[in-house]
Write an enzyme that holds these catalytic residues in place. Structure first.
Site, short mmCIF file in Angstrom:
data_model
loop_
_atom_site.label_atom_id
_atom_site.label_comp_id
_atom_site.label_asym_id
_atom_site.label_seq_id
_atom_site.Cartn_x
_atom_site.Cartn_y
_atom_site.Cartn_z
N HIS A 61 33.95 9.49 72.32
CA HIS A 61 32.23 9.05 71.82
C HIS A 61 32.37 7.75 71.59
O HIS A 61 32.54 7.41 70.65
CB HIS A 61 31.89 10.11 71.13
CG HIS A 61 30.27 10.26 71.33
ND1 HIS A 61 29.72 11.31 71.95
CD2 HIS A 61 29.14 9.53 70.91
CE1 HIS A 61 28.36 11.09 72.12
NE2 HIS A 61 28.07 9.82 71.54
N GLU B 4 35.10 20.56 78.31
CA GLU B 4 34.42 20.34 76.72
C GLU B 4 33.00 21.21 77.05
O GLU B 4 32.46 21.18 78.28
CB GLU B 4 33.84 18.88 76.66
CG GLU B 4 35.01 18.04 76.53
CD GLU B 4 34.34 16.59 76.24
OE1 GLU B 4 35.37 15.87 75.53
OE2 GLU B 4 33.34 16.41 76.46
N HIS C 14 32.36 17.83 81.20
CA HIS C 14 31.30 18.69 80.17
C HIS C 14 30.16 19.21 80.80
O HIS C 14 29.15 18.51 80.81
CB HIS C 14 30.96 17.60 79.07
CG HIS C 14 30.26 18.27 77.99
ND1 HIS C 14 30.53 17.66 76.64
CD2 HIS C 14 29.48 19.36 77.84
CE1 HIS C 14 29.60 18.41 75.85
NE2 HIS C 14 29.12 19.44 76.29
#
Length: 237
Positions: free
Chosen positions: A190, A70, A43
């Site tokens: 997450h 991401e 990410h």
């Protein structure tokens, strides 16, 4: 079987904190796959405080499983994804100064924008996923954007599960069921961890992939530290 994609952002954070190339991000990515992980996730953020944009390019040559990038689809990110052509791009609406992702997309409010971005990625053969809160209307909206998958934002589930509230899984189950009906693949991520991942997997129908970074790296440090301390002691005898 649900695929495990390992987010290696924290490896880059550790490397960057000291400078140099220890730990070696590319070696870690190779080893994680050798150990059985079915994907690598990164990410990159605009300030490059952990994964650098060049890391994202360099990983193309070593990721032999699924490569998932991401991020918030700002122009710089879009260009990076189109250049590297990962297996999957996961769109996350995090602000530039966000410590970590903290909300999913409002797929209704941002429908036109998401359609534009997703169509560009799909024209380039890149599977698209949208980071979403467990909200049925948001899932319906995700379908209208042309996305291939959703990634359920699981922080609330993880927080409630740690308090003993297993009913917190219910909105995620309903959203996964709806996604399955609509032909959307289901990912999740997450704060998923060794503590809650089995329960989550067993209850979410059609769960294709989980992306886990912070917990997995933290658990790896702790579960491996006894062995490393012992190895140092043996060498110091």
């Amino acid at each position: 079987m649900t695929k495990l994609s390992v987010n290696i952002n924290k490896i880059a954070t550790l490397r960057n904190s000291r400078g140099g190339n220890v730990p070696n991000l590319l070696k870690v990515a190779q080893d994680v796959q050798r150990f059985g992980a079915e994907g690598i996730t990164v990410h990159p953020r605009p300030d490059e405080r952990h994964i650098r944009y060049q890391d994202t390019r360099d990983l193309v040559s070593v990721v032999t499983t699924e490569y998932n990038i991401e991020g918030n689809p700002i122009p710089k990110f879009i260009d990076l994804v189109l250049e590297t052509k990962p297996t999957q791009v996961t769109l996350v609406p995090d602000s530039i100064d966000a410590i970590t992702s903290n909300a999913g997309w409002d797929t209704i409010k941002h429908k036109d924008f998401l359609i534009e971005v997703i169509s560009e990625f799909k024209r380039n053969g890149i599977r698209t996923s949208i980071f979403t809160n467990p909200d049925l209307k948001i899932i319906e909206g995700a379908k209208l954007t042309g996305a291939d998958r959703i990634e359920l934002y699981t922080e609330e589930f993880a927080e409630q599960y740690a308090k003993g509230n297993k009913l917190a899984i219910e909105p995620y189950v309903k959203c996964a069921e709806l996604a399955n009906e609509l032909g959307l693949g289901v990912n999740a991520g997450h704060d998923l961890s060794l503590e809650n991942i089995k329960f989550f997997k067993e209850n979410i129908p059609g769960l294709l992939e989980v992306s886990i970074g912070h917990a997995l790296i933290s658990e790896s440090i702790y579960l491996g530290i006894e062995n490393v301390v012992s190895m140092y002691l043996n060498k110091l005898k």
